[in-house]
Design a protein around this motif. Sequence first.
Motif, mmCIF file in Angstrom:
data_model
loop_
_atom_site.group_PDB
_atom_site.id
_atom_site.type_symbol
_atom_site.label_atom_id
_atom_site.label_comp_id
_atom_site.label_asym_id
_atom_site.label_seq_id
_atom_site.Cartn_x
_atom_site.Cartn_y
_atom_site.Cartn_z
ATOM 1 N N LEU A 1 26.231 4.831 35.323
ATOM 2 C CA LEU A 1 26.682 4.105 36.514
ATOM 3 C C LEU A 1 27.402 5.052 37.481
ATOM 4 N N HIS A 2 28.242 5.910 36.931
ATOM 5 C CA HIS A 2 28.990 6.840 37.781
ATOM 6 C C HIS A 2 28.080 7.875 38.447
ATOM 7 N N LEU A 3 27.119 8.397 37.694
ATOM 8 C CA LEU A 3 26.201 9.377 38.285
ATOM 9 C C LEU A 3 25.448 8.764 39.458
ATOM 10 N N ASP B 1 28.106 3.944 30.945
ATOM 11 C CA ASP B 1 29.152 4.034 31.972
ATOM 12 C C ASP B 1 28.981 5.321 32.788
ATOM 13 N N TYR B 2 28.560 6.375 32.119
ATOM 14 C CA TYR B 2 28.287 7.642 32.810
ATOM 15 C C TYR B 2 27.091 7.477 33.750
#
Lengths: 294, 346
Positions: free
Chosen positions: A57-59, A54-55
Amino acid sequence: MTRVAYYKGCLASLSAKELDTSTQALAPQLGLELEELEAVTCCGAGDIHEAEPDYYLHLNARILAYGEETGADTLMTICNVCTLNLRQANWQLRNDEALRERVNANLEAVGAPSYGGTVEVKHLLWLIAEGEGLELLRQAAHKGLKGLRIAPFYGCQILRPSKLLGFEDPDRPSSLERIIEACGGEAVDYPSKLKCCGFPIIQAREEVALGELIQPIEQALEAGAHAIVTPCPLCHLSLDAWQSKLEKSTGRSLGMPILHLAQLIGVAAGLDESELKFKRHIVPVAPLVEQLSV
Amino acid sequence: MDVAVKIWRYDPATGERALRDYEVDAPEWVTLLDVLDLIKDRVDGTLSFRKSCRMMICGSCGMRMDGAAVLACKTRMAEIVEAGHVPVISAMGNLPVVKDLVVDMDPFWQKMRAMQPWLQPGYLEAPEGKEFHVSQAQTNVINKEALCINCGCCVSECNSMESDPEFLGPAALAKGMRFVGDARDQATVERLERYNDEHGIWDCTRCYFCQERCPKGVDPRDAIAKLGAESIRHGIDRDMGAKHAKWFVTSAKTTGWLRETELVPKTQGIARSIKEIPFAMRLLKHGKVPPPFPPHVAKDVQESRALYELVKQQGRDGAAGIVQGEKALSRIEFIEELAQREEEAE
C-alpha cells in the motif's frame, strides 16, 4: 496534447523494453505527452500485496503521490498488473481518510510527497479506446493493417475485479477490438480471450500455468489469427517466451506472434523497427510485418 | 413479457447433450430461477436444476448464464428481455455435470472438508467465568469470508482449477481464511502449513474470476492473498510461490525495481534453475534476460527502503495489512443509490 504522468513499471524497463520504446514513439501521435516518473518503484505485481500488504500500500501510495506531483490528472500505465495494483491502492486511499492520513504521515517521514487523492490511474488502452483517442488513432494508423486477422487477448487484471477497474463490461469488453478495427485490421473472436495466461504462477507452478497458456494460443490459431495482441507485458512474456515450452510439451509447431498493444498500433502508424524492436521477441514477428508491406 | 432462453440439456442415461430453445410468458419481476420453474411447470417437466431458498442464501442455484456463473435467484430477467437478448444457460464449470444444470458438488465438499472448517480445538471455557473478547478489528479481517454460502460460483470459473483439478480453489481457501483469521481458533500455524501444500494457496493464478463472480462479495482472491500474507508472517515460506512473492519485497527495498533476472533462482533454487539454462539462453539472445549488474536502481530508492523499515515497525503484518475498503464500498454504493433516488424523485 494531454499531459499524463507515465509509470512504465518494471518489465518495460527490463525484459520488455520494446514496450517502452514503442509507447514513447507512439504517444505524440495519439495526443499524449508523457512525463515519465523516475523516483518510483515496482508496484509489487500482486506479490508484495500477498507477502507484505502494508508495504504494498505504501509503495503504491508513493507512486501515486509522485504522479500527483507532476500536476497531471492521469497516471498512465502500460501493464495490467500495475493498473490493478495502483487502482486498488488509489481506491483504498481515497475512500478511507484515516488510512490516507497514516500512509501520508509515513510518506512524509521518509521524505516523499504525501498523496492528496487526485490522480486517476488509466491504462494506455483506455486512453486510446474512446472519444478523441480513437479519432487520433484513426489518423495515426495511416499504414493500416490490411488483411491481418488479430486475436485480442485482454489479460485478467485490466478487466477483473471490475469494481476496481470498471472501464468496460468485464464479460463483453470491446476496447481492443475497436482499436484493431480502427487500425484497419480484423478482430478475431475466440473463447478464451478473457482468460488467464498463467503468468503469475509460471515460475512456481509451470505445469499449471502452461495448461492455461495453451488455450488462447491454440484457439487463436484455430480461429485463423495472424497474431495475438495484448495490453499486458506479463501476458506478452508468457505468450511469447513460454510458447516454445508449449511447442516442446505438445510436439506441435505453434509460431503465433504476440504483439504489445503499442506495437500493433505502431505497425499501423508506420513506426520503425528501432522503436518497435520486434527482434526482441522470441516468436518471430518479421513475416507478419513483411506480409503487410507486400 | 415473453422470456426466451437457451438451455444446455444433458441426459446422463443416453449421454446426449443438446442446446434447446424455450420461451415462456412471465411477469416483469421474474428471476432466472422463476423462468426455470415456469419452464419445468409448463413446457418440460424433465428439466433438472437445484433450488431451495429463492433468496440468495442457500447457495443451491449456481449455474452459468452466457458462460458466467450466477445465482439463478439473484438474476433478474427484465433488462435482458428488454435488450432482446436470449441468454444461454448451462451447468457450472469445474464440476462434473449430473444432469442438465445439476452438478456433482462432491469434489467441492471434499475440498471444503480438507480445510477442517470448524474451530479448533473446539469449545473453550473462558478463564474466571469471563467472556472472550473479539475486537471489531479482528472481526473485520474475516467479515467477507464469513459471507460465503457455498454456492460454487467461484469454483466454476477458477482458471487454475481448470488446469489443476486438485487445486483447493477459491471457496475452500476462503473458508480456510475464515478460520485462520478467527481470533478464537488455535490451529493457525497447522492450518497454514496444510494450505501451503502443492495444490494450495500458491496455485492461485490471480485471474480474479472468483472475485468477479461471487454473488455475496466474499472476494476469495483477497482471502487467498490474506492466507499468503499470514503464511509469510508465520515464516511458512517453503513454497516457490512464497519465495517468488518475497523476492518482490527484497527487490523493492533494495533497488526499487524488480530484480528480474534473479527471480528465477530465488524462486526455484539453484539446482532447479540450472535446468532452465537452455530456455534462459534463448531468452538472452533476444535481450529478454536483463543483466543483473549494474542493477537497475530507482531514483530516491532510499525512500522505499525507509518506508519498509517504518511499515515493519508499525506491525500491520499479515492479513491485517490487506485493506478491502468495505466501508468505502458501501459508502460509494449508498451515495450512488441516493443520487439515483433523488433523480427519480425529481
